[in-house]
Design a protein around this motif. Sequence first.
Motif, PDB file in Angstrom:
ATOM      1  N   ASP A  57       0.836  -1.210   0.000  1.00 37.33           N
ATOM      2  CA  ASP A  57       0.000   0.000   0.000  1.00 37.33           C
ATOM      3  C   ASP A  57       0.867   1.256   0.000  1.00 37.33           C
ATOM      4  O   ASP A  57       0.563   2.237  -0.692  1.00 37.33           O
ATOM      5  CB  ASP A  57      -0.923   0.012   1.233  1.00 37.33           C
ATOM      6  N   TYR A  58       1.946   1.233   0.782  1.00 29.44           N
ATOM      7  CA  TYR A  58       2.867   2.374   0.862  1.00 29.44           C
ATOM      8  C   TYR A  58       3.449   2.682  -0.519  1.00 29.44           C
ATOM      9  O   TYR A  58       3.447   3.826  -0.977  1.00 29.44           O
ATOM     10  CB  TYR A  58       3.992   2.061   1.853  1.00 29.44           C
ATOM     11  N   ALA A 122      15.010  -6.017  11.890  1.00 29.35           N
ATOM     12  CA  ALA A 122      15.010  -7.453  11.612  1.00 29.35           C
ATOM     13  C   ALA A 122      14.362  -7.837  10.295  1.00 29.35           C
ATOM     14  O   ALA A 122      14.670  -8.888   9.719  1.00 29.35           O
ATOM     15  CB  ALA A 122      14.298  -8.190  12.748  1.00 29.35           C
ATOM     16  N   VAL A 123      13.461  -6.993   9.794  1.00 28.09           N
ATOM     17  CA  VAL A 123      12.681  -7.371   8.609  1.00 28.09           C
ATOM     18  C   VAL A 123      13.560  -7.406   7.363  1.00 28.09           C
ATOM     19  O   VAL A 123      14.283  -6.456   7.063  1.00 28.09           O
ATOM     20  CB  VAL A 123      11.509  -6.400   8.393  1.00 28.09           C
ATOM     21  N   ASP A 124      13.490  -8.510   6.661  1.00 28.76           N
ATOM     22  CA  ASP A 124      14.206  -8.666   5.391  1.00 28.76           C
ATOM     23  C   ASP A 124      13.208  -8.503   4.247  1.00 28.76           C
ATOM     24  O   ASP A 124      12.240  -9.260   4.151  1.00 28.76           O
ATOM     25  CB  ASP A 124      14.857 -10.050   5.317  1.00 28.76           C
ATOM     26  N   VAL A 125      13.434  -7.502   3.414  1.00 25.58           N
ATOM     27  CA  VAL A 125      12.567  -7.320   2.247  1.00 25.58           C
ATOM     28  C   VAL A 125      13.024  -8.325   1.191  1.00 25.58           C
ATOM     29  O   VAL A 125      13.985  -8.102   0.453  1.00 25.58           O
ATOM     30  CB  VAL A 125      12.648  -5.880   1.714  1.00 25.58           C
ATOM     31  N   TYR A 131       7.327  -9.762  -4.837  1.00 25.36           N
ATOM     32  CA  TYR A 131       6.307 -10.353  -5.709  1.00 25.36           C
ATOM     33  C   TYR A 131       4.935  -9.754  -5.444  1.00 25.36           C
ATOM     34  O   TYR A 131       4.148  -9.541  -6.379  1.00 25.36           O
ATOM     35  CB  TYR A 131       6.273 -11.868  -5.527  1.00 25.36           C
ATOM     36  N   GLN A 132       4.634  -9.484  -4.188  1.00 29.21           N
ATOM     37  CA  GLN A 132       3.335  -8.876  -3.862  1.00 29.21           C
ATOM     38  C   GLN A 132       3.219  -7.493  -4.508  1.00 29.21           C
ATOM     39  O   GLN A 132       2.148  -7.107  -4.995  1.00 29.21           O
ATOM     40  CB  GLN A 132       3.169  -8.766  -2.340  1.00 29.21           C
ATOM     41  N   ALA A 136       0.685  -6.011  -7.735  1.00 29.12           N
ATOM     42  CA  ALA A 136      -0.041  -4.738  -7.705  1.00 29.12           C
ATOM     43  C   ALA A 136       0.326  -3.867  -8.903  1.00 29.12           C
ATOM     44  O   ALA A 136      -0.537  -3.199  -9.493  1.00 29.12           O
ATOM     45  CB  ALA A 136       0.263  -4.000  -6.401  1.00 29.12           C
ATOM     46  N   LEU A 137       1.588  -3.891  -9.293  1.00 24.09           N
ATOM     47  CA  LEU A 137       2.031  -3.120 -10.461  1.00 24.09           C
ATOM     48  C   LEU A 137       1.377  -3.650 -11.734  1.00 24.09           C
ATOM     49  O   LEU A 137       0.934  -2.880 -12.593  1.00 24.09           O
ATOM     50  CB  LEU A 137       3.562  -3.182 -10.588  1.00 24.09           C
TER      51      LEU A 137
END
Length: 320
Positions: A57-58, A122-125, A131-132, A136-137
Motif C-alpha cells: 500500500d505504501y 530485523a525485517v528482510d525485504v 512479488y506482492q 499490484a504493479l
Amino acid sequence: MGISGLLPILKPIQNQKHLSEFAGQTLAVDAYVWLHRGVYACATELAMGKKTTKYVDYAMHRIRLLRHYNIQPYVVFDGGPLPAKVPTEVSRKQRREESLTKGKELVKQKRWKEAREYFVKAVDVGTEMAYQLVKALRAENIPYIVAPYEADAQLAYLERIGLVDGIITEDSDLLVFGCQNVLFKLDAVTSTVTCISKSDFASISTSSGSSISLTSFTPTQFRWMCMLSGCDYLPSIPGIGLKTAYTLLRKYKTVDNVVRAVRLEGKKEVPKGYLEMFKLAEKAFEYQRVWCPIKERLIYLSELAEGEVLDEGVNMYVGG
C-alpha cells in the motif's frame, strides 16, 4: 545505504521541486527503497509472522501520486546478490536474526516500543514481498524490471540509454554510478522531491558552502573519493571518510599514490590487498551486468573495449 556523508556535502546543489515539474517524464523507481520504507508501518506484524500488505500500500500510494502528476513510473527491483557481496549479505542476515531474537524477548516483557525498533531492523525485504508489489504493479499496468543483480546498476543503465529521465531513490550510490538526475526524499504530503543533478557538480566549492570543491574533479576522481571513504564492495581504511579521501586525492591525484602515502605515513591501517580489491570493486560501478530491455539480453553497464575480456575475479564484482 549509499556513501556516508555524501548528501550533506552536496547540499549546495540540492533543489526541492514539486512533482508537477516532472509532468510528461518517465522516472525510474528503486523498488526496494519504497518496500523498506513501507515495512516501517508493519514491522511488528511481519516479524511475528502475521499477514499484511501495508508495505505494498505504501509503495502503490506513491506510484499513484506520480501518475496523478502525469509522471510515468518505471519500477526496478534488485535481483541476485553479486558474488563479491555474499559475505556482506551473510553479515546483514546475521544482524537481522539477532534483532529478531532481541525484539521477541522484548515482546515477552511487554516492552512494545523497544521491540518494534528491533523488528524494524530485523525485517528482510525478500522476494515474496517484492512479488506482492509486482502483482499490484501488473494490476495497474505499471512497467517494471528485475535487475540481474543490483538495482543501482540497472537504474543507471535505464537512464543512460534514455528510457527514463531520472531516478527516485534514497541511495546515494546512484551518484557514484554516474546517474545524471537523482531524486531523493519524496514527500507524499507536499508532493516534493529533493533533486541532485550531476551537471551541477562543478559548482560545488568551499565558496558555495560545501566543505570540498569538485570544480576540478573528474567523474573518475569523484568515484575514487566515494570509494575510498567506504563502500559495500571493499573493506574500508579506518579513519578515511569523504573529506579525508578528498584531501588525499587533491594532494596525490591517484588511488595508487593515496594508498602508498597512507601506508608510508603509518597512522592508518590499510587492509591487506586493498589496492587490488579497490580496482576490482571499481569494476562493479563501471561494468556490472544489467538487462537491456531493448536488446533483450544481459549486457555490461559500460561497453568493453574491443577484444577485452573480464576474468573470473572481475566477474565476482560485475556478475557472471
